[in-house]
Design an enzyme around this catalytic site. Structure first.
Site, PDB file in Angstrom:
ATOM      1  CB  ILE A 160      42.047  39.310  25.205  1.00 53.13           C
ATOM      2  CG1 ILE A 160      40.803  39.722  25.992  1.00 53.13           C
ATOM      3  CG2 ILE A 160      43.292  39.968  25.798  1.00 53.13           C
ATOM      4  CD1 ILE A 160      40.802  39.238  27.434  1.00 53.13           C
ATOM      5  CB  SER A 239      45.391  34.781  30.769  1.00 60.22           C
ATOM      6  OG  SER A 239      45.482  35.343  29.480  1.00 60.22           O
ATOM      7  NE  ARG A 240      40.810  33.582  35.513  1.00 59.55           N
ATOM      8  CZ  ARG A 240      40.316  34.734  35.107  1.00 59.55           C
ATOM      9  NH1 ARG A 240      41.154  35.717  34.787  1.00 59.55           N
ATOM     10  NH2 ARG A 240      39.017  34.927  35.024  1.00 59.55           N
ATOM     11  CG  ASP A 264      47.057  42.390  35.722  1.00 60.17           C
ATOM     12  OD1 ASP A 264      47.330  43.229  36.610  1.00 60.17           O
ATOM     13  OD2 ASP A 264      45.901  42.194  35.307  1.00 60.17           O
ATOM     14  CD  GLU A 269      44.872  36.467  40.839  1.00 55.66           C
ATOM     15  OE1 GLU A 269      43.782  37.041  40.716  1.00 55.66           O
ATOM     16  OE2 GLU A 269      45.756  36.503  39.958  1.00 55.66           O
ATOM     17  CG  HIS A 301      43.476  39.822  38.213  1.00 54.09           C
ATOM     18  ND1 HIS A 301      43.219  38.502  38.528  1.00 54.09           N
ATOM     19  CD2 HIS A 301      42.926  40.014  36.988  1.00 54.09           C
ATOM     20  CE1 HIS A 301      42.545  37.932  37.546  1.00 54.09           C
ATOM     21  NE2 HIS A 301      42.361  38.838  36.596  1.00 54.09           N
TER      22      HIS A 301
END
Length: 352
Positions: A160, A239-240, A264, A269, A301
């Site tokens: 990515i 990513s996270r 994102d 979350e 996400h």
């Protein structure tokens, strides 16, 4: 054999059902049960009678959950995602569970979404859209910056990260620098590595995170590292969520050191994303504070969410299941398996 799929949305059902029809031999007799609920200590009983479970990013697979799954007869954990920070791999290995992920799916999908976030925040297209719907065509407050010639920092140069670097270099004419303890020759076609994260942070006009969440990378962007960023720079995370210390980033925004933030993913979350909470009160004060900043974008996400990526995720997940069913070597297995009946995975360095 029964497969229990957790956190299942309508699109999961469509793509997984189609993948099973094409990838799994009908003689295997796969019986799929879809559960909209996330896998958690409270929902483990829903897996009773299943031989395998299929989970997503916000399902909980700690030691207690894995023990309960094993006790109920589950022998395989199929992750329909690349990240596995939500799985206690040591516990899975002790229990002899087969665990496999989807290590790569349409990296361009996530990279392209990171670029979309950058351009939306930079050029204020979200604000312009809302204004023009009310017949307001004023340009005040919509001023952006030309990306051509700017320095973009990439943290993590897996597939990515490399895809993102290619877009920013070839597409926008940006200077691309990266930090990763495990250099990737593919990235070197699009940019240059710097020896330390601090070097990247002080140079980059835009910093984009493309690394997994591990104990070493948790809160990689914290009060200290955020202070090292170039004043007015933009931070992007697809990513996270746990890569960023939310309280620290709020402080950086309040003192106007951070020029913009596009997320994102969010470290809290798990209790919110992928479900509609529009009719309820959100009690996450930090997330709600983030949404009050004019220079912050928060999405749910969705960077992976393309037709191509969903198809790849489903196909790879089902191939992993087929490897388990037929006791074949599985290149995506995350834990070594005993007895020689299940697959093991070659050691792969953790990339950041």
């Amino acid at each position: 054999m029964k497969l229990a799929v957790f956190s299942a949305k309508p699109y999961d059902k469509t793509y997984l059902t189609n993948a099973c029809a094409s990838e799994i031999d009908n003689s295997a007799g796969i019986d799929i049960t879809y559960h909209e609920f996330a896998l958690s200590p409270e929902t483990v009983p829903l897996a009773a009678g299943a031989t395998a479970v299929c989970v997503f990013v916000n399902d909980s697979l700690n030691a207690d959950v894995l023990s309960s799954l094993h006790a109920s007869g589950v022998r395989a954990i199929l992750l329909r995602c690349a990240g596995y920070n939500n799985v206690d791999l040591a516990a899975a290995e002790r229990l002899g569970l087969f665990v496999a992920n989807v290590p790569s799916y349409s990296p361009e999908a996530v990279a392209e979404f990171a670029v979309a976030l950058i351009q939306t925040l930079n050029r204020n297209t979200h604000k312009a859209y809302n204004r023009t719907r009310e017949a307001n065509f004023a340009l005040d407050g919509l001023l952006g910056r030309t990306l051509h010639g700017k320095t973009v920092g990439v943290v993590g140069t897996g597939k990515i990260g490399v895809s993102f670097a290619r877009i920013m270099s070839a597409g926008f004419g940006c200077k691309v620098v990266a930090f990763d303890p495990y250099p990737n020759d593919e990235f070197k076609k699009h940019g240059a590595y710097v020896p330390e994260l601090e070097t990247l942070l002080c140079q980059a006009d835009v910093v984009s995170l493309h690394c997994p969440l591990t104990p070493q990378t948790r809160h990689l962007l914290n009060a200290e590292s955020l202070a090292q960023m170039k004043e007015g720079a933009m931070l992007v995370n697809t990513s996270r969520g746990g890569l960023i210390d939310t309280r620290a980033v709020i402080a950086a925004l309040k003192r106007r050191h951070l020029g913009g933030l596009a997320l994102d993913v969010y470290e809290g979350e798990g209790a919110l994303f992928y479900n509609d909470h529009s009719g309820t009160i959100i009690d996450d004060d930090e997330l709600m504070r983030l949404t009050t900043f004019h220079n912050v974008l928060v999405c749910g996400h969705q960077a992976f969410f393309t037709e191509e990526a969903l198809r790849e995720i489903a196909d790879c997940t089902v191939r992993n299941l087929a490897d388990f069913v037929h006791a074949r070597e599985c290149k995506n297995s995350l834990v070594p398996q005993g007895g020689g009946t299940l697959a093991s995975k070659d050691s792969v360095p953790i990339r950041i």
